[in-house]
Design a protein around this motif. Structure first.
Motif, PDB file in Angstrom:
ATOM      1  N   GLU A  63      49.438  48.936  47.586  1.00  0.00           N
ATOM      2  CA  GLU A  63      48.519  47.795  47.630  1.00  0.00           C
ATOM      3  C   GLU A  63      49.002  46.651  46.762  1.00  0.00           C
ATOM      4  O   GLU A  63      48.910  45.482  47.150  1.00  0.00           O
ATOM      5  CB  GLU A  63      47.118  48.241  47.232  1.00  0.00           C
ATOM      6  CG  GLU A  63      46.480  49.133  48.283  1.00  0.00           C
ATOM      7  CD  GLU A  63      45.229  49.850  47.816  1.00  0.00           C
ATOM      8  OE1 GLU A  63      44.889  49.779  46.617  1.00  0.00           O
ATOM      9  OE2 GLU A  63      44.590  50.508  48.667  1.00  0.00           O
ATOM     10  N   LYS A  64      49.552  46.966  45.597  1.00  0.00           N
ATOM     11  CA  LYS A  64      50.080  45.917  44.717  1.00  0.00           C
ATOM     12  C   LYS A  64      51.288  45.246  45.372  1.00  0.00           C
ATOM     13  O   LYS A  64      51.441  44.025  45.286  1.00  0.00           O
ATOM     14  CB  LYS A  64      50.455  46.496  43.362  1.00  0.00           C
ATOM     15  CG  LYS A  64      50.866  45.441  42.366  1.00  0.00           C
ATOM     16  CD  LYS A  64      51.053  46.008  40.968  1.00  0.00           C
ATOM     17  CE  LYS A  64      51.426  44.894  40.002  1.00  0.00           C
ATOM     18  NZ  LYS A  64      51.692  45.414  38.655  1.00  0.00           N
ATOM     19  N   ALA A  65      52.130  46.037  46.022  1.00  0.00           N
ATOM     20  CA  ALA A  65      53.295  45.476  46.708  1.00  0.00           C
ATOM     21  C   ALA A  65      52.865  44.539  47.837  1.00  0.00           C
ATOM     22  O   ALA A  65      53.417  43.444  47.996  1.00  0.00           O
ATOM     23  CB  ALA A  65      54.171  46.602  47.247  1.00  0.00           C
ATOM     24  N   ILE A  66      51.867  44.953  48.608  1.00  0.00           N
ATOM     25  CA  ILE A  66      51.358  44.113  49.695  1.00  0.00           C
ATOM     26  C   ILE A  66      50.793  42.810  49.129  1.00  0.00           C
ATOM     27  O   ILE A  66      51.072  41.725  49.637  1.00  0.00           O
ATOM     28  CB  ILE A  66      50.297  44.862  50.522  1.00  0.00           C
ATOM     29  CG1 ILE A  66      50.954  46.008  51.301  1.00  0.00           C
ATOM     30  CG2 ILE A  66      49.557  43.910  51.466  1.00  0.00           C
ATOM     31  CD1 ILE A  66      49.974  46.960  51.945  1.00  0.00           C
ATOM     32  N   LEU A  67      50.010  42.920  48.078  1.00  0.00           N
ATOM     33  CA  LEU A  67      49.441  41.723  47.454  1.00  0.00           C
ATOM     34  C   LEU A  67      50.540  40.785  46.971  1.00  0.00           C
ATOM     35  O   LEU A  67      50.469  39.574  47.190  1.00  0.00           O
ATOM     36  CB  LEU A  67      48.520  42.124  46.294  1.00  0.00           C
ATOM     37  CG  LEU A  67      47.849  40.982  45.554  1.00  0.00           C
ATOM     38  CD1 LEU A  67      46.954  40.174  46.484  1.00  0.00           C
ATOM     39  CD2 LEU A  67      47.048  41.509  44.383  1.00  0.00           C
ATOM     40  N   ASN A  68      51.567  41.336  46.327  1.00  0.00           N
ATOM     41  CA  ASN A  68      52.686  40.505  45.863  1.00  0.00           C
ATOM     42  C   ASN A  68      53.348  39.763  47.017  1.00  0.00           C
ATOM     43  O   ASN A  68      53.650  38.572  46.907  1.00  0.00           O
ATOM     44  CB  ASN A  68      53.726  41.357  45.138  1.00  0.00           C
ATOM     45  CG  ASN A  68      53.286  41.783  43.760  1.00  0.00           C
ATOM     46  OD1 ASN A  68      52.243  41.369  43.269  1.00  0.00           O
ATOM     47  ND2 ASN A  68      54.065  42.642  43.132  1.00  0.00           N
ATOM     48  N   LEU A  69      53.558  40.459  48.127  1.00  0.00           N
ATOM     49  CA  LEU A  69      54.197  39.812  49.279  1.00  0.00           C
ATOM     50  C   LEU A  69      53.306  38.736  49.879  1.00  0.00           C
ATOM     51  O   LEU A  69      53.789  37.659  50.238  1.00  0.00           O
ATOM     52  CB  LEU A  69      54.554  40.862  50.336  1.00  0.00           C
ATOM     53  CG  LEU A  69      55.682  41.820  49.956  1.00  0.00           C
ATOM     54  CD1 LEU A  69      55.850  42.881  51.034  1.00  0.00           C
ATOM     55  CD2 LEU A  69      56.984  41.071  49.730  1.00  0.00           C
ATOM     56  N   VAL A  70      52.029  39.014  49.982  1.00  0.00           N
ATOM     57  CA  VAL A  70      51.095  38.019  50.526  1.00  0.00           C
ATOM     58  C   VAL A  70      51.054  36.783  49.630  1.00  0.00           C
ATOM     59  O   VAL A  70      51.114  35.646  50.117  1.00  0.00           O
ATOM     60  CB  VAL A  70      49.684  38.626  50.696  1.00  0.00           C
ATOM     61  CG1 VAL A  70      48.651  37.552  50.980  1.00  0.00           C
ATOM     62  CG2 VAL A  70      49.684  39.670  51.796  1.00  0.00           C
ATOM     63  N   LEU A  71      50.968  37.000  48.334  1.00  0.00           N
ATOM     64  CA  LEU A  71      50.919  35.866  47.403  1.00  0.00           C
ATOM     65  C   LEU A  71      52.219  35.069  47.422  1.00  0.00           C
ATOM     66  O   LEU A  71      52.189  33.839  47.377  1.00  0.00           O
ATOM     67  CB  LEU A  71      50.612  36.362  45.986  1.00  0.00           C
ATOM     68  CG  LEU A  71      49.200  36.901  45.774  1.00  0.00           C
ATOM     69  CD1 LEU A  71      49.049  37.475  44.366  1.00  0.00           C
ATOM     70  CD2 LEU A  71      48.153  35.842  46.035  1.00  0.00           C
ATOM     71  N   THR A  72      53.339  35.756  47.513  1.00  0.00           N
ATOM     72  CA  THR A  72      54.637  35.075  47.565  1.00  0.00           C
ATOM     73  C   THR A  72      54.732  34.211  48.813  1.00  0.00           C
ATOM     74  O   THR A  72      55.175  33.061  48.751  1.00  0.00           O
ATOM     75  CB  THR A  72      55.783  36.101  47.555  1.00  0.00           C
ATOM     76  OG1 THR A  72      55.710  36.864  46.345  1.00  0.00           O
ATOM     77  CG2 THR A  72      57.135  35.435  47.629  1.00  0.00           C
ATOM     78  N   ARG A  73      54.286  34.744  49.945  1.00  0.00           N
ATOM     79  CA  ARG A  73      54.349  33.975  51.190  1.00  0.00           C
ATOM     80  C   ARG A  73      53.409  32.787  51.165  1.00  0.00           C
ATOM     81  O   ARG A  73      53.727  31.722  51.677  1.00  0.00           O
ATOM     82  CB  ARG A  73      54.044  34.871  52.381  1.00  0.00           C
ATOM     83  CG  ARG A  73      55.179  35.822  52.661  1.00  0.00           C
ATOM     84  CD  ARG A  73      54.941  36.691  53.845  1.00  0.00           C
ATOM     85  NE  ARG A  73      56.030  37.650  53.979  1.00  0.00           N
ATOM     86  CZ  ARG A  73      55.988  38.703  54.734  1.00  0.00           C
ATOM     87  NH1 ARG A  73      54.911  38.974  55.436  1.00  0.00           N
ATOM     88  NH2 ARG A  73      57.019  39.514  54.811  1.00  0.00           N
ATOM     89  N   SER A  74      52.224  32.936  50.556  1.00  0.00           N
ATOM     90  CA  SER A  74      51.299  31.800  50.516  1.00  0.00           C
ATOM     91  C   SER A  74      51.778  30.735  49.533  1.00  0.00           C
ATOM     92  O   SER A  74      51.508  29.558  49.732  1.00  0.00           O
ATOM     93  CB  SER A  74      49.868  32.212  50.230  1.00  0.00           C
ATOM     94  OG  SER A  74      49.747  33.207  49.298  1.00  0.00           O
ATOM     95  N   GLU A  75      52.505  31.135  48.500  1.00  0.00           N
ATOM     96  CA  GLU A  75      53.064  30.145  47.568  1.00  0.00           C
ATOM     97  C   GLU A  75      54.156  29.321  48.254  1.00  0.00           C
ATOM     98  O   GLU A  75      54.340  28.150  47.937  1.00  0.00           O
ATOM     99  CB  GLU A  75      53.636  30.841  46.338  1.00  0.00           C
ATOM    100  CG  GLU A  75      52.578  31.366  45.394  1.00  0.00           C
ATOM    101  CD  GLU A  75      53.168  32.173  44.238  1.00  0.00           C
ATOM    102  OE1 GLU A  75      54.398  32.361  44.189  1.00  0.00           O
ATOM    103  OE2 GLU A  75      52.383  32.618  43.397  1.00  0.00           O
ATOM    104  N   GLU A  76      54.886  29.958  49.176  1.00  0.00           N
ATOM    105  CA  GLU A  76      55.956  29.279  49.876  1.00  0.00           C
ATOM    106  C   GLU A  76      55.430  28.249  50.870  1.00  0.00           C
ATOM    107  O   GLU A  76      56.107  27.311  51.222  1.00  0.00           O
ATOM    108  CB  GLU A  76      56.837  30.292  50.620  1.00  0.00           C
ATOM    109  CG  GLU A  76      57.628  31.169  49.678  1.00  0.00           C
ATOM    110  CD  GLU A  76      58.350  32.307  50.401  1.00  0.00           C
ATOM    111  OE1 GLU A  76      58.148  32.468  51.630  1.00  0.00           O
ATOM    112  OE2 GLU A  76      59.082  33.039  49.725  1.00  0.00           O
ATOM    113  N   GLU A  77      54.205  28.425  51.334  1.00  0.00           N
ATOM    114  CA  GLU A  77      53.621  27.506  52.325  1.00  0.00           C
ATOM    115  C   GLU A  77      53.065  26.311  51.697  1.00  0.00           C
ATOM    116  O   GLU A  77      52.970  25.612  51.024  1.00  0.00           O
ATOM    117  CB  GLU A  77      52.511  28.202  53.110  1.00  0.00           C
ATOM    118  CG  GLU A  77      53.042  29.291  53.981  1.00  0.00           C
ATOM    119  CD  GLU A  77      51.922  30.057  54.698  1.00  0.00           C
ATOM    120  OE1 GLU A  77      50.730  29.791  54.459  1.00  0.00           O
ATOM    121  OE2 GLU A  77      52.256  30.934  55.478  1.00  0.00           O
TER     122      GLU A  77
END
Length: 77
Positions: A63-77
């Motif tokens: 779950e932490k890994a998924i959250l990290n990936l989601v946050l990273t992708r939203s920061e890139e947008e």
């Protein structure tokens, strides 16, 4: 993780206007993206697990890994 082309078709067709033609090669491209996403998730899980010092991988690591990936992708947008 195996998702059939039939499942991909059903899910995609639910999101688009009825009668829209979908080129057959679309599904192989979707599959490539899904494999890439799974690889990225596995790398992030391994990183989180290694940082934790735990003896086993748990749902908390995933779950932490998924959250990290989601946050990273939203920061890139």
């Amino acid at each position: 993780m195996i998702i059939s082309i039939r499942t991909m078709k059903k899910q995609l067709k639910r999101k688009i206007k009825q009668g829209t033609y979908i080129s057959a090669d679309v599904y192989s491209v979707i599959e490539k993206y899904m494999h890439w996403s799974l690889s990225e998730l596995n790398l992030e899980i391994a990183k989180i697990y290694a940082e934790s010092g735990d003896r086993k991988i748990t749902t908390a690591h995933v779950e932490k890994a998924i959250l990290n990936l989601v946050l990273t992708r939203s920061e890139e947008e």
